[in-house]
Design an enzyme around this catalytic site. Structure first.
Site, PDB file in Angstrom:
ATOM      1  N   ASP A 168       0.825  -1.207   0.000  1.00  0.00           N
ATOM      2  CA  ASP A 168       0.000   0.000   0.000  1.00  0.00           C
ATOM      3  C   ASP A 168       0.862   1.260   0.000  1.00  0.00           C
ATOM      4  OD1 ASP A 168      -2.453   1.227  -0.146  1.00  0.00           O
ATOM      5  OD2 ASP A 168      -2.793   1.237   2.018  1.00  0.00           O
ATOM      6  N   LYS A 170       2.018   4.651  -0.933  1.00  0.00           N
ATOM      7  CA  LYS A 170       1.459   5.855  -1.544  1.00  0.00           C
ATOM      8  C   LYS A 170       1.754   7.035  -0.618  1.00  0.00           C
ATOM      9  CE  LYS A 170      -3.113   4.831   0.356  1.00  0.00           C
ATOM     10  NZ  LYS A 170      -4.513   4.571   0.101  1.00  0.00           N
ATOM     11  N   ASN A 173       0.429   7.342   2.957  1.00  0.00           N
ATOM     12  CA  ASN A 173       0.878   6.424   3.997  1.00  0.00           C
ATOM     13  C   ASN A 173       2.300   6.687   4.454  1.00  0.00           C
ATOM     14  OD1 ASN A 173      -1.555   5.177   4.082  1.00  0.00           O
ATOM     15  ND2 ASN A 173      -0.962   3.421   2.808  1.00  0.00           N
ATOM     16  N   ASP A 186       0.145   2.661   8.430  1.00  0.00           N
ATOM     17  CA  ASP A 186      -0.971   1.920   7.843  1.00  0.00           C
ATOM     18  C   ASP A 186      -0.538   0.596   7.209  1.00  0.00           C
ATOM     19  OD1 ASP A 186      -3.342   1.020   6.921  1.00  0.00           O
ATOM     20  OD2 ASP A 186      -4.007   2.966   6.186  1.00  0.00           O
ATOM     21  N   THR A 203       2.358 -29.318  -2.664  1.00  0.00           N
ATOM     22  CA  THR A 203       3.124 -30.527  -2.957  1.00  0.00           C
ATOM     23  C   THR A 203       4.471 -30.073  -3.517  1.00  0.00           C
ATOM     24  OG1 THR A 203       1.071 -31.615  -3.538  1.00  0.00           O
ATOM     25  CG2 THR A 203       3.091 -32.702  -4.241  1.00  0.00           C
TER      26      THR A 203
END
Ligand SMILES: *[C@@H]1O[C@H](CO)[C@@H](O)[C@H](O)[C@H]1NC(C)=O
Ligand SMILES: *[C@@H]1O[C@H](CO)[C@@H](O)[C@H](O)[C@H]1NC(C)=O
Ligand SMILES: *[C@@H]1O[C@H](CO)[C@@H](O)[C@H](O)[C@H]1NC(C)=O
Length: 354
Positions: A168, A170, A173, A186, A203
């Site tokens: 996130d 940006k 933030n 954040d 597997t």
């Protein structure tokens, strides 16, 4: 704890029957236990916690009585968290922040919940969002963009080394501390990559190389976002935009970037190498990881050891009069967000480990 402190709480409640603290007796209790002052006293709270379409919490400024240290106390309403489908985000944020410790990441000190609210006691970062500075200045010059890019790269490199993808990145933030260094905040979208539950359930013969190496799987998104962010810091607008999301997606997939003319030659090259649609050929996501980014020519003047020691000189020093200054954040008036009744046990179960 509750029993022990109940008389004390009652006493305080009596003292301030004028204020609305009774709605939050548990908050008051924890403030007493943690020896904290609630500075905004439920009037102009300075932060809302939103998911884009709604508000599910508030951020309060609190101060430690003895050490006089400031903290941000996030208080989130459990019914609103559930209504806005933020359960996973809130859990992610807590589990990621609990295991990180880096100069460019916000710190989480303590969490708590009661029948109505979730509480997170975090570092208070007074400089405000990088986003506000970018919008006020229009765009950053070459050296300012370079400074933030280096600190962001160190933060991403650290998270990736802990198998965490931020997801996130940006300007909203990225907070600035009082000296002007960054703090990523954040972590609601952050995700732990190698999680025992799924590495063990594949597997082995059939696992893709990037799953085995846990490279390329997820980390690449942060390097892409870095390309967008560097472009936006230096241009003032993002490389791919349109009136509607579908138009944006088309432009992203077409991968055509129109650079403003003033951009430095090397940074254009860096952005092009980060905004590569094929994630296996994206800078940062190849064999040498973050080192490929750090060795790019745009960064040739950077002493990378000095960056995490916060020795690069910040280009913008926020106007902060003291550690508890909230003027770089918007204040929000009182509203009804905390009038909820206690949460039913079934809902509370979701947060029993919070
Ligand atoms: C915010 O909450 C609404 C309401 O539940 C939900 O539909 C939406 O997806 C949420 N948005 C984000 C960004 O999580
Ligand atoms: C941008 O900064 C880098 C690193 O200091 C430098 O090498 C480059 O010449 C600068 N470009 C411009 C256009 O000033
Ligand atoms: C770039 O911007 C910063 C912050 O506004 C400023 O201090 C610096 O002088 C500028 N540098 C150049 C080369 O214009």
């Amino acid at each position: 704890m509750l029993v022990l402190f109940a008389p004390l709480v009652l006493k305080i409640l009596e003292l301030c029957s004028c204020c609305k603290w009774h709605k939050h007796s548990s908050l008051l209790l924890l403030l007493v236990v943690r020896n904290l002052h609630l500075l905004d006293a439920f009037e102009g709270r300075w932060g809302l916690i939103q998911n884009g379409t709604g508000t599910f919490g508030r951020v309060h400024l609190v101060k430690e009585k003895m050490a006089k240290r400031y903290f941000a106390l996030k208080v989130m309403s459990i019914p609103d968290v559930i209504r806005l489908k933020q359960e996973q985000h809130v859990h992610n944020e807590k589990s990621v922040l609990k295991e990180v410790n880096h100069p460019f990441l916000i710190r989480l000190f303590w969490t708590y919940h009661d029948e109505r609210f979730l509480y997170m006691l975090m570092e208070y970062v007074p400089g405000g969002e990088l986003f506000s500075y970018l919008r006020n200045m229009g765009r950053f010059n070459n050296s300012t963009g370079l400074f933030y890019s280096t600190e962001i790269i160190c933060a991403i490199e650290y998270l990736h080394s802990k198998e965490i993808v931020y997801r996130d990145l940006k300007p909203e933030n990225i907070l600035l501390d009082k000296e002007g260094h960054i703090k990523l905040t954040d972590f609601g979208f952050a995700k732990k990559l190698v999680d025992r539950t799924w590495t063990l359930c594949g597997t082995p013969e059939y696992l893709a190389p990037e799953v085995i190496q846990s490279k390329g799987h997820g980390r690449a998104v942060d390097w892409w976002a870095l390309g967008i962010l560097i472009f936006e810091m230096l241009s003032g607008f993002p490389p791919f935009f349109d009136d509607n999301p579908f138009g944006i997606y088309q432009k992203i997939l077409a991968g055509k970037i129109d650079f403003p003319r003033h951009l430095d030659l090397y940074v254009k090259d860096l952005i092009k190498k980060l905004l590569v649609v094929d994630r296996t050929r994206r800078l940062g996501n190849m064999k040498n990881g973050a080192d490929d980014v750090k060795r790019h020519r745009w960064f040739r003047s950077i002493d990378w050891d000095a960056v995490p020691q916060r020795r690069l000189k910040p280009p913008i020093v926020p106007k902060v009069s003291n550690d508890g200054d909230t003027s770089n954040f918007e204040a929000y008036p009182e509203d009804d967000w905390n009038k909820m009744p206690p949460v039913p046990p079934k809902d509370l179960e979701i947060f029993k480990n919070f």
